[in-house]
Structure formats: C-alpha cells, structure tokens
Design an enzyme around this catalytic site. Sequence first.
Site, mmCIF file in Angstrom:
data_model
loop_
_atom_site.group_PDB
_atom_site.id
_atom_site.type_symbol
_atom_site.label_atom_id
_atom_site.label_comp_id
_atom_site.label_asym_id
_atom_site.label_seq_id
_atom_site.Cartn_x
_atom_site.Cartn_y
_atom_site.Cartn_z
ATOM 1 N N ASN A 87 0.793 -1.216 0.000
ATOM 2 C CA ASN A 87 0.000 0.000 0.000
ATOM 3 C C ASN A 87 0.836 1.283 0.000
ATOM 4 O O ASN A 87 0.348 2.325 -0.433
ATOM 5 C CB ASN A 87 -0.921 0.008 1.231
ATOM 6 C CG ASN A 87 -1.609 1.332 1.417
ATOM 7 O OD1 ASN A 87 -2.570 1.665 0.736
ATOM 8 N ND2 ASN A 87 -1.117 2.139 2.357
ATOM 9 N N SER A 139 -4.525 2.730 -8.461
ATOM 10 C CA SER A 139 -5.333 3.951 -8.541
ATOM 11 C C SER A 139 -6.192 3.881 -9.794
ATOM 12 O O SER A 139 -5.821 3.223 -10.781
ATOM 13 C CB SER A 139 -4.431 5.183 -8.607
ATOM 14 O OG SER A 139 -5.158 6.328 -8.981
ATOM 15 N N TYR A 153 2.187 10.414 -11.945
ATOM 16 C CA TYR A 153 1.661 9.508 -10.914
ATOM 17 C C TYR A 153 0.916 8.350 -11.566
ATOM 18 O O TYR A 153 1.084 7.181 -11.177
ATOM 19 C CB TYR A 153 0.741 10.285 -9.990
ATOM 20 C CG TYR A 153 -0.022 9.439 -8.986
ATOM 21 C CD1 TYR A 153 0.601 8.952 -7.849
ATOM 22 C CD2 TYR A 153 -1.373 9.154 -9.186
ATOM 23 C CE1 TYR A 153 -0.101 8.190 -6.925
ATOM 24 C CE2 TYR A 153 -2.082 8.390 -8.272
ATOM 25 C CZ TYR A 153 -1.449 7.909 -7.145
ATOM 26 O OH TYR A 153 -2.139 7.147 -6.235
ATOM 27 N N ALA A 154 0.089 8.654 -12.578
ATOM 28 C CA ALA A 154 -0.684 7.617 -13.258
ATOM 29 C C ALA A 154 0.231 6.569 -13.891
ATOM 30 O O ALA A 154 -0.082 5.377 -13.896
ATOM 31 C CB ALA A 154 -1.581 8.248 -14.320
ATOM 32 N N ALA A 155 1.359 7.012 -14.417
ATOM 33 C CA ALA A 155 2.303 6.075 -15.038
ATOM 34 C C ALA A 155 2.844 5.084 -14.014
ATOM 35 O O ALA A 155 2.992 3.889 -14.303
ATOM 36 C CB ALA A 155 3.443 6.845 -15.695
ATOM 37 N N LYS A 157 1.366 4.063 -11.301
ATOM 38 C CA LYS A 157 0.295 3.160 -10.904
ATOM 39 C C LYS A 157 -0.143 2.258 -12.057
ATOM 40 O O LYS A 157 -0.553 1.111 -11.855
ATOM 41 C CB LYS A 157 -0.903 3.961 -10.376
ATOM 42 C CG LYS A 157 -0.618 4.670 -9.054
ATOM 43 C CD LYS A 157 -0.272 3.680 -7.944
ATOM 44 C CE LYS A 157 -0.180 4.347 -6.592
ATOM 45 N NZ LYS A 157 0.095 3.377 -5.497
#
Length: 248
Positions: A87, A139, A153-155, A157
Amino acid sequence: MYNPFSLEGKTILVTGASSGIGRSVAIECARQGAHVILSARNKERLEKTFKMMEGDGHLIIECDFNKEEEINRLIDVVPEIQGLVNNAGTTMTIPVPFIKYDALSDLLKVNTIAPIMITSGLVKKKKLRRDSSIVFTSSMSGLGFVSPGNTMYAATKGAVSSFIMGAARELASKGIRVNAVCPGMTETDIMSHIAASEEQLEEDRKSYPLKRYGKPEDIAWAIIYLLGNASAWVTGINLLIDGGRHLK
C-alpha cells in the site's frame, strides 16, 4: 459464526501503515482476527496505528521504501505470512512539460519499484505460504482515468496495474493470488499534495455519482475481501473503487 471474510490466524504485512488507507487496512485486518505487521518509515505514526488496533501479536518494522537496503532488510526480517498489502505510496502533481528526472525516479521508487521488489523478495525467500494473497494499492488513474497534472503519478500506478496481471499468472502455480484495488479520490493525508482549493475539491466531489470522495475504510474493506477466503477464486484483477466516477 461462519465468516468467509475472516482473517483469523493469518499474518498480514501492510506497508504504508502509518496513515490513510494503510492505517485503516491494519485496523480492519486486526478486527478480522489477523496478526498484522505494520511497516512505514515513521515509527511514531506507526505506533499510533498500533495503539488503535484490536487483538495482539502485531509487529512494527520500520522501512523507508525509497531505499533498496531497507527494502532488503524488511524482506529478511519478515516472518512467514499469508497476506501482503503493498500500500505504501506517494504522489506529485506536475504537468508533463515540467516533469524532472529526479521527481519521476523518486515516484517510481516508492510507488512501483518498492512493491514489486518486496513481492519478488518474499516469494523468492518462500515467505508467502501457499494460498496467500497479495494486494496492491493502485489507482483509478492507473487504469487511464487521468486528471491534468497527474500523468506522472498515473504512469507509476499503471505499471503496478499491469504487473499484478503477469504476477497473478506466474504465481498461481504456487497457490498465491495477486490483485489490486484502484481507488478514486480518497480522503487521506495525500490530498495535501493536491494544488486545489476547498471550493474546487467540493465541486469535484459533485462529479462522483455518490457525491463524495472515498473514505480509507471503503478501500480497506475491499482489501479485506481480496485477502480472505471470500475471494479464493479471484486473481489478476484491478478492482475499481471510485464511487461511480468512471461512469461520467
């Protein structure tokens, strides 16, 4: 009383257990009868989580997930477990033209490299029993629901959400399941990194069909499901938990 969501007798390692979703996961796992190993870099905050937990047999192991040597030490000292919740994570809001090498590297170390290496190391050292469950916190942005400034950040996740599918296939022969939860916006300390006013956040909440952001326990309860026997035939999924945001 019969309870397929019970974690009675299981030992669960939860990273990022010092706050937010990780803290809620640790508390809820303990309520379901698990012995919980809490890990994060801030001992004081870990101890706060520890005091909020029911039951006994819990353990604190400090670890800075930005440092390879500390990840290796965590792998070495963790006892045999039946559940792993990867996490720990962080975020940065940076538009694409302003992404810097060091910022991307730091984000990848915590969000992507650390959980993958913890998983790999624990499997290699045979510290995950057969019929164990591994759950990653990804995410909704890792599934392509990306807001401006959130691409980096998306990359990190997105890599996690892809990794769990391959790992699930590879580890199935060992009886180990691998899944991820993919939350929408959740009310945690990580929101302090968001460059938005309270008025802007309130307006954004209206874009969620359920008219609110998630609470840490909303995510924790889904993780509990994936850790326990109730999900014994579930592996390789990215469970989207977003209050219906994806429907817009």
